[in-house]
Design a protein around this motif. Structure first.
Motif, PDB file in Angstrom:
ATOM      1  N   ALA A   1       0.848  -1.202   0.000  1.00  0.00           N
ATOM      2  CA  ALA A   1       0.000   0.000   0.000  1.00  0.00           C
ATOM      3  C   ALA A   1       0.878   1.245   0.000  1.00  0.00           C
ATOM      4  CB  ALA A   1      -0.914  -0.013   1.212  1.00  0.00           C
ATOM      5  N   VAL A   2       1.921   1.226   0.822  1.00  0.00           N
ATOM      6  CA  VAL A   2       2.795   2.409   0.921  1.00  0.00           C
ATOM      7  C   VAL A   2       3.636   2.559  -0.349  1.00  0.00           C
ATOM      8  CG1 VAL A   2       4.717   3.434   2.195  1.00  0.00           C
ATOM      9  CG2 VAL A   2       2.812   2.402   3.432  1.00  0.00           C
ATOM     10  N   ILE A   3       4.137   1.439  -0.872  1.00  0.00           N
ATOM     11  CA  ILE A   3       4.935   1.507  -2.106  1.00  0.00           C
ATOM     12  C   ILE A   3       4.070   2.076  -3.232  1.00  0.00           C
ATOM     13  CG2 ILE A   3       6.041   0.072  -3.907  1.00  0.00           C
ATOM     14  CD1 ILE A   3       7.086  -1.691  -1.589  1.00  0.00           C
ATOM     15  N   GLY A   4       2.775   1.726  -3.222  1.00  0.00           N
ATOM     16  CA  GLY A   4       1.868   2.185  -4.279  1.00  0.00           C
ATOM     17  C   GLY A   4       1.516   3.666  -4.195  1.00  0.00           C
ATOM     18  N   MET A   5       1.831   4.306  -3.081  1.00  0.00           N
ATOM     19  CA  MET A   5       1.486   5.743  -2.944  1.00  0.00           C
ATOM     20  C   MET A   5       2.600   6.596  -3.525  1.00  0.00           C
ATOM     21  SD  MET A   5      -0.050   5.978   0.905  1.00  0.00           S
ATOM     22  CE  MET A   5      -0.651   7.664   0.837  1.00  0.00           C
ATOM     23  N   ASP A   6       2.223   7.609  -4.295  1.00  0.00           N
ATOM     24  CA  ASP A   6       3.274   8.507  -4.795  1.00  0.00           C
ATOM     25  C   ASP A   6       3.534   9.619  -3.766  1.00  0.00           C
ATOM     26  OD1 ASP A   6       1.117  10.143  -5.065  1.00  0.00           O
ATOM     27  OD2 ASP A   6       1.024  10.048  -7.252  1.00  0.00           O
ATOM     28  N   ALA A   7       4.625  10.359  -3.994  1.00  0.00           N
ATOM     29  CA  ALA A   7       5.047  11.364  -3.010  1.00  0.00           C
ATOM     30  C   ALA A   7       3.958  12.412  -2.728  1.00  0.00           C
ATOM     31  CB  ALA A   7       6.348  12.018  -3.468  1.00  0.00           C
TER      32      ALA A   7
END
Ligand code: SF4
Ligand code: SF4
Length: 321
Positions: free
Chosen positions: A136-142
């Motif tokens: 989930a976190v990897i999938g979020m962009d900055a």
């Protein structure tokens, strides 16, 4: 010594919980004196800290909303990378509560060891949870992470966590009661089956600069080490404990009746590290990183008191973005 350190950290966690409550009460105008917010409570916001870690790695910008949360996550990860998974058995208060519950279970004679066919799939659960959070976190962009970090929900995440515990729903109470009750029966129930934090530390600990080694020539196969091991590791079948489940409690070394048989050693040079030295370096290293963060301005939030004054009384209104 390990138990004393565990109790110290547990007492400290109770202390910061009370301080957070007093901080919260002040803004509700209940006549309490102002008490500053303890940044350490951010340790209980590991998912937000994981997002901030990604944001830091991608942009180079360190979270200023909950910097202590990120610092504690990084300190725990670094100790695991360098010094194995002792964070779980020396520092984490949830691990301590699990141990206390299990010792009570032992006194009551209600402890059980789950059969392998139940134990192995259940152990995998924490890795599944870890993967879910990680993906989930990897999938979020900055920009999405920045929006989350600066949202009122995240700014008040510690207060919302406090409110969660102050107003537990029946379902939450049942879940918490179950976690505690199961810990009476099964050693380290939460840590062993459900904690994604511990799962990540276990994987990172594979890199560790130290190992637990058994000298086959000295070993008399009494199996005392296996009987006490909270992770149910078959220590007598290996020369080096490599299991991801080992939490480095060093209880196996404590009970081993034959000197120089089970020892912590440096991974490459095979130099013996005494159990006390292991614990002191682990806790000392962890505390040093916290101190370093405090000195270098990576500890206190940038949320102003005026902002808290405006947001805290309305905390329940701010939903997850
Ligand atoms: S192998 Fe030893 S140090 Fe690791 S969890 Fe078991 S008893 Fe603790
Ligand atoms: S407690 Fe020590 S001597 Fe006994 S089985 Fe374990 S390593 Fe061998």
């Amino acid at each position: 010594m390990r138990r004393h350190i565990q109790y110290l950290f547990l007492a400290f966690n109770v202390y910061i919980g009370v301080r957070l409550y007093l901080f919260y009460s002040y803004f509700l105008g209940r006549g309490s004196a102002y008490v500053s917010r303890p940044p350490s409570t951010e340790a209980y916001l590991p998912i937000a800290a994981l997002m901030s870690l990604k944001y830091w790695l991608v942009t180079g910008v360190f979270d200023q909303v909950h910097p202590a949360g990120l610092t504690i996550l990084v300190a725990a990860f670094l100790t695991a990378l360098l010094w194995r998974r002792g964070f779980c058995s020396w520092i984490c208060p949830i691990g301590t509560i699990s141990e206390i519950a299990h010792r009570a279970g032992q006194r009551l004679g209600v402890t059980v060891r789950p059969p392998r066919f139940v134990d192995i799939p259940l152990r995998s659960l924490k890795y599944v949870l870890m993967a879910v959070f990680l993906l989930a976190v990897i999938g979020m962009d900055a920009p999405s992470i920045r929006a989350f970090v600066n949202s009122p929900f995240n700014k008040l995440a510690d207060i919302k966590m406090l409110l969660f515990f102050l107003h537990l729903s029946t379902f939450s109470m049942l879940v918490l009661a179950n976690l505690i009750i199961w810990s009476f029966f099964i050693k380290n129930f939460w840590c062993r089956y459900l904690c994604p934090y511990g799962a990540a530390l276990g994987i990172l600990s594979k890199v560790g600069m130290v190992k637990i080694a058994r000298d086959e020539n000295n070993c008399i196969d009494c199996k005392k080490c296996e009987k006490i091991c909270p992770a149910y590791i078959d220590i007598t079948k290996v020369k080096t404990v490599t299991s991801l489940e080992c939490i480095d409690c060093l209880d196996c070394i404590r009970v081993c009746p034959v000197e120089n048989t089970l020892e912590v050693k440096t991974a490459r040079l095979n130099k013996v590290v005494g159990p006390r030295a292991y614990g002191l370096i682990l806790v000392g290293g962890f505390m040093f990183l916290i101190l370093l963060a405090q000195i270098t301005g990576h500890w206190n939030t940038n949320i102003s008191l005026a902002e808290y004054r405006q947001m805290v009384p309305n905390a329940a209104r701010y939903g997850h973005p």
